[in-house]
Design an enzyme around this catalytic site. Structure first.
Site, PDB file in Angstrom:
ATOM      1  N   ALA A 164      66.695  36.259 -77.122  1.00  0.00           N
ATOM      2  CA  ALA A 164      66.278  35.118 -76.304  1.00  0.00           C
ATOM      3  C   ALA A 164      65.180  35.507 -75.326  1.00  0.00           C
ATOM      4  CB  ALA A 164      67.470  34.547 -75.534  1.00  0.00           C
ATOM      5  N   HIS A 167      71.303  38.898 -74.380  1.00  0.00           N
ATOM      6  CA  HIS A 167      70.551  40.038 -74.886  1.00  0.00           C
ATOM      7  C   HIS A 167      69.115  39.606 -75.172  1.00  0.00           C
ATOM      8  CE1 HIS A 167      69.395  43.574 -77.142  1.00  0.00           C
ATOM      9  NE2 HIS A 167      70.486  44.153 -76.680  1.00  0.00           N
ATOM     10  N   HIS A 168      68.166  40.415 -74.688  1.00  0.00           N
ATOM     11  CA  HIS A 168      66.761  40.016 -74.750  1.00  0.00           C
ATOM     12  C   HIS A 168      66.208  40.001 -76.175  1.00  0.00           C
ATOM     13  CE1 HIS A 168      63.090  38.798 -73.137  1.00  0.00           C
ATOM     14  NE2 HIS A 168      62.728  39.844 -72.439  1.00  0.00           N
ATOM     15  N   SER A 169      66.834  40.719 -77.098  1.00  0.00           N
ATOM     16  CA  SER A 169      66.395  40.648 -78.495  1.00  0.00           C
ATOM     17  C   SER A 169      66.552  39.247 -79.060  1.00  0.00           C
ATOM     18  CB  SER A 169      67.206  41.612 -79.365  1.00  0.00           C
ATOM     19  OG  SER A 169      66.894  42.944 -79.104  1.00  0.00           O
ATOM     20  N   THR A 207      68.564  45.954 -73.585  1.00  0.00           N
ATOM     21  CA  THR A 207      68.091  45.085 -72.515  1.00  0.00           C
ATOM     22  C   THR A 207      68.777  43.720 -72.537  1.00  0.00           C
ATOM     23  OG1 THR A 207      65.930  46.168 -72.535  1.00  0.00           O
ATOM     24  CG2 THR A 207      66.059  44.020 -71.465  1.00  0.00           C
TER      25      THR A 207
END
Length: 410
Positions: free
Chosen positions: A121, A117-119, A23
């Site tokens: 932020a 990348h959502h991991s 994601t």
């Protein structure tokens, strides 16, 4: 040819889901004026020097998790897409880099999109990076230099932030509030998507609506009169709209929403000091035809204050991971939202003005994602519905909010 790499750290449980689904989150800034591509490239290079972790990538580890890895490869740099060019977003790859920048210089308005990348932020973290990017761009345009650069360490996961502050896992998670509704009702079929499983991140369809500055100002005043924040009213409007379109008036609606913990812990956390500095708050909405927006909003606000005082919100992610897909067995479809906050004026050089902001998810998963996001940008309320099934509520939400604005104005 082999390139040397070094492991920075393993992803924490709170971060792992977004690596599994590859994601990325994007924020697009809409601009009136002209963007200097070379100056933006210089500003982006300076941002990467200041936050070198984002030039790294993710690799699977031997235990089914992921590692954050730095290497000697140069970041591919910003993308420039002119009208008629193929979209470069199919190159989003967590195995190559964790941040990308796209400029569309000839679109109207001009678009600058930051992908992260959502991991690594959440929305607040991303906004911090975006504001720094534009501050450095303004410096390049006006002075010829992006300004001094001091490399920042990799941001900590929320688990480490909580541990350092003595916040430990309690008995309650917040989801226990939903237990009375589990397996208590004959539920309609779950929402489905026509999306097939993708190997690379693909855009999640997003529907948006806005309120004008005057309408947003009136909504804020309406909230003050009723001792409510705007986010309480928006949450209530979302739930009322969901209740209307579901056509199951006797079934309560589980509501889950993100809470920015940065200012709620001691010492506070900077915008970019933690990857996902969020807690989760919950509410089980029992709605009837007589339920008003103010009544529902006050119920949400009161429950939040109680859970915050008890420390439930602060430690919620120690119980479960924040996910944007899937369903809790036996429970009605959950409504999920995230508050983007109130964006203050972003730095831009003379002749360039921010006229809008919007967000988007890119992910590789065939499961339904259904999440609302909202915030105030340039004095205007923005509400987005990210869903890869049929979208039926966004116009109704706007109508409900406008109705209370009209009521306040008269």
């Amino acid at each position: 040819m082999a390139y040397s790499t070094s492991v920075i750290r393993r992803l924490a449980p709170s971060e792992k889901f977004f690596a599994e689904t590859q994601t990325f989150t994007s924020i697009t800034v809409l601009l009136d004026g002209t963007v200097d591509i070379d100056a933006m490239a210089d500003a982006f290079d300076a941002l990467l020097e200041a936050y070198p972790v984002y030039a790294g990538h993710l690799e699977p580890d031997s235990d089914g998790g992921f590692e954050l890895v730095a290497d000697d490869l140069l970041h591919p740099g910003l993308w420039v897409q002119f009208e008629g060019d193929p979209a470069p977003t199919d190159q989003l790859d967590q195995g190559v880099a964790l941040i990308y920048l796209l400029v569309k210089p000839d679109s109207t308005p001009v678009e600058v999109t930051l992908f992260i990348h959502h991991s690594l932020a959440d929305g607040t973290h991303m906004a911090g990076l975006l504001f720094e990017l534009f501050a450095r761009y303004t410096e390049v345009v006006t002075t010829g230099s992006a300004g001094p650069v001091s490399p920042n360490p990799a941001p900590e996961p929320i688990e480490t932030v909580l541990e350092q502050r003595g916040i430990r896992k309690q008995q309650r998670s917040g989801l226990d509030r939903f237990i009375p509704a589990m397996f208590a009702y004959e539920l309609p079929p779950k929402r489905v998507t026509t999306r097939s499983a993708a190997e690379r991140p693909a855009a999640v369809p997003t529907t948006r609506c806005r309120l004008s500055k005057a309408e947003t100002s009136s909504l804020v005043k309406y909230g003050r009169v009723n001792r409510l924040f705007v986010n309480n009213l928006i949450s209530a409007a979302i739930l009322l709209a969901e209740w209307q379109v579901r056509r199951t008036p006797h079934i309560p609606i589980p509501y889950v929403y993100n809470v920015n913990l940065r200012a709620l812990v001691e010492p506070p956390v900077s915008a970019t000091g933690c990857t996902l500095a969020i807690g989760v708050a919950t509410y089980l909405a029992h709605i009837t035809p007589q339920t008003t927006m103010v009544e529902l909003a006050r119920g949400i606000a009161d429950m939040f204050q109680a859970d915050l005082a008890d420390g439930v919100v602060q430690q919620s992610l120690l119980h479960f991971n924040m996910q944007y897909e899937g369903a809790i067995p036996g429970l009605p479809d959950v409504v999920l939202s995230t508050n983007l906050g109130n964006a203050v004026a972003m730095s831009t050089p003379p002749g360039l003005e921010v006229v809008g902001v919007q967000s988007q998810f890119y992910r590789a998963s065939s499961a339904v994602i259904d999440v609302y996001s909202f915030g105030v940008v340039g004095g205007e309320l923005l509400i987005e519905h990210h869903v890869d099934a049929a979208e039926t509520t966004i116009d109704l939400i706007r109508s409900l909010l406008r109705s209370v604005v009209s009521e306040h104005q008269h």
